[in-house]
Design an enzyme around this catalytic site. Structure first.
Site, PDB file in Angstrom:
ATOM      1  N   HIS A   1      -8.065  24.784   3.331  1.00  0.00           N
ATOM      2  CA  HIS A   1      -8.657  23.799   4.227  1.00  0.00           C
ATOM      3  C   HIS A   1      -8.403  24.206   5.669  1.00  0.00           C
ATOM      4  O   HIS A   1      -7.414  24.884   5.971  1.00  0.00           O
ATOM      5  CB  HIS A   1      -8.053  22.421   3.975  1.00  0.00           C
ATOM      6  CG  HIS A   1      -8.414  21.845   2.643  1.00  0.00           C
ATOM      7  ND1 HIS A   1      -8.341  20.503   2.388  1.00  0.00           N
ATOM      8  CD2 HIS A   1      -8.853  22.423   1.490  1.00  0.00           C
ATOM      9  CE1 HIS A   1      -8.715  20.271   1.146  1.00  0.00           C
ATOM     10  NE2 HIS A   1      -9.024  21.422   0.576  1.00  0.00           N
TER      11      HIS A   1
ATOM     12  N   CYS B   1      -3.700  17.941   3.572  1.00  0.00           N
ATOM     13  CA  CYS B   1      -3.632  18.344   4.978  1.00  0.00           C
ATOM     14  C   CYS B   1      -2.858  17.337   5.818  1.00  0.00           C
ATOM     15  O   CYS B   1      -2.102  17.715   6.714  1.00  0.00           O
ATOM     16  CB  CYS B   1      -5.033  18.552   5.535  1.00  0.00           C
ATOM     17  SG  CYS B   1      -5.856  19.969   4.778  1.00  0.00           S
TER      18      CYS B   1
ATOM     19  N   GLU C   1      -7.434  22.549   8.374  1.00  0.00           N
ATOM     20  CA  GLU C   1      -6.201  22.065   9.000  1.00  0.00           C
ATOM     21  C   GLU C   1      -4.980  22.824   8.486  1.00  0.00           C
ATOM     22  O   GLU C   1      -4.121  23.239   9.264  1.00  0.00           O
ATOM     23  CB  GLU C   1      -6.013  20.558   8.729  1.00  0.00           C
ATOM     24  CG  GLU C   1      -7.163  19.706   9.212  1.00  0.00           C
ATOM     25  CD  GLU C   1      -8.259  19.489   8.177  1.00  0.00           C
ATOM     26  OE1 GLU C   1      -9.064  18.564   8.393  1.00  0.00           O
ATOM     27  OE2 GLU C   1      -8.327  20.218   7.164  1.00  0.00           O
TER      28      GLU C   1
ATOM     29  N   CYS D   1      -7.697  15.341   4.293  1.00  0.00           N
ATOM     30  CA  CYS D   1      -7.341  14.897   2.956  1.00  0.00           C
ATOM     31  C   CYS D   1      -5.834  14.671   2.881  1.00  0.00           C
ATOM     32  O   CYS D   1      -5.102  14.932   3.841  1.00  0.00           O
ATOM     33  CB  CYS D   1      -7.758  15.954   1.926  1.00  0.00           C
ATOM     34  SG  CYS D   1      -6.768  17.468   2.025  1.00  0.00           S
TER      35      CYS D   1
END
Length: 159
Positions: free
Chosen positions: A55, A87, A57, A84
């Protein structure tokens, strides 16, 4: 403490999201800022080559993990889509002070979980959050992704 988001930092996150889209990935980008300088960038790569943990982040955090250890509660993370649970947990553990989100994600975003997270309270974290900053730009990329792939229709502005 309210923060005043800077468009140039969100534009850097949006540029990462555009790069992710062009590579065939869900267009999410992140930029970590310390003071008035971008110290890390990340983009989503969950579709190509295929890694459900890559992801934007998390990628940005991992790229400068030692820096974040030494600068706890001094950095802001800009992201094009609400993070999410994975993260958000990484942000809390890394000591990110502020979070600026372009587009909220009522389906997969984890911010609504914070008031119920004992771990968050245990870590005594307070995350300053600004949401909806430059949302239309982020939404345009998400809509284009859904148009191209037919995937994740809940992120389309037509959903």
């Amino acid at each position: 403490m309210p923060i005043h988001p800077d468009p140039k930092f969100m534009e850097a996150a949006l540029a990462e999201a555009r790069g992710a889209l062009e590579a065939g990935n869900l267009p999410i980008g992140a930029a970590i800022v310390h003071g008035d300088q971008i110290v890390s960038l990340g983009r989503n790569a969950i579709d190509v080559p295929g890694d459900d943990t890559h992801h934007a982040e998390l990628s940005a955090i991992q790229a400068i993990a030692p820096f974040l250890v030494q600068h706890k509660r001094q950095c802001t993370l800009y992201t094009t889509l609400e993070p999410c649970m994975m993260c958000l947990g990484a942000m809390i553990n890394a000591g990110i002070e502020s979070l600026v989100i372009a587009r909220p994600d009522p389906d997969m975003g984890a911010l609504r979980l914070l008031p119920h997270a004992e771990y968050y309270d245990f870590k005594r974290r307070r995350l300053n959050v600004t949401s909806g900053f430059m949302a239309s730009e982020a939404q345009a990329l998400l809509t284009e992704y859904v148009r191209r792939t037919g995937l994740r229709r809940h992120l389309s502005d037509a959903a």
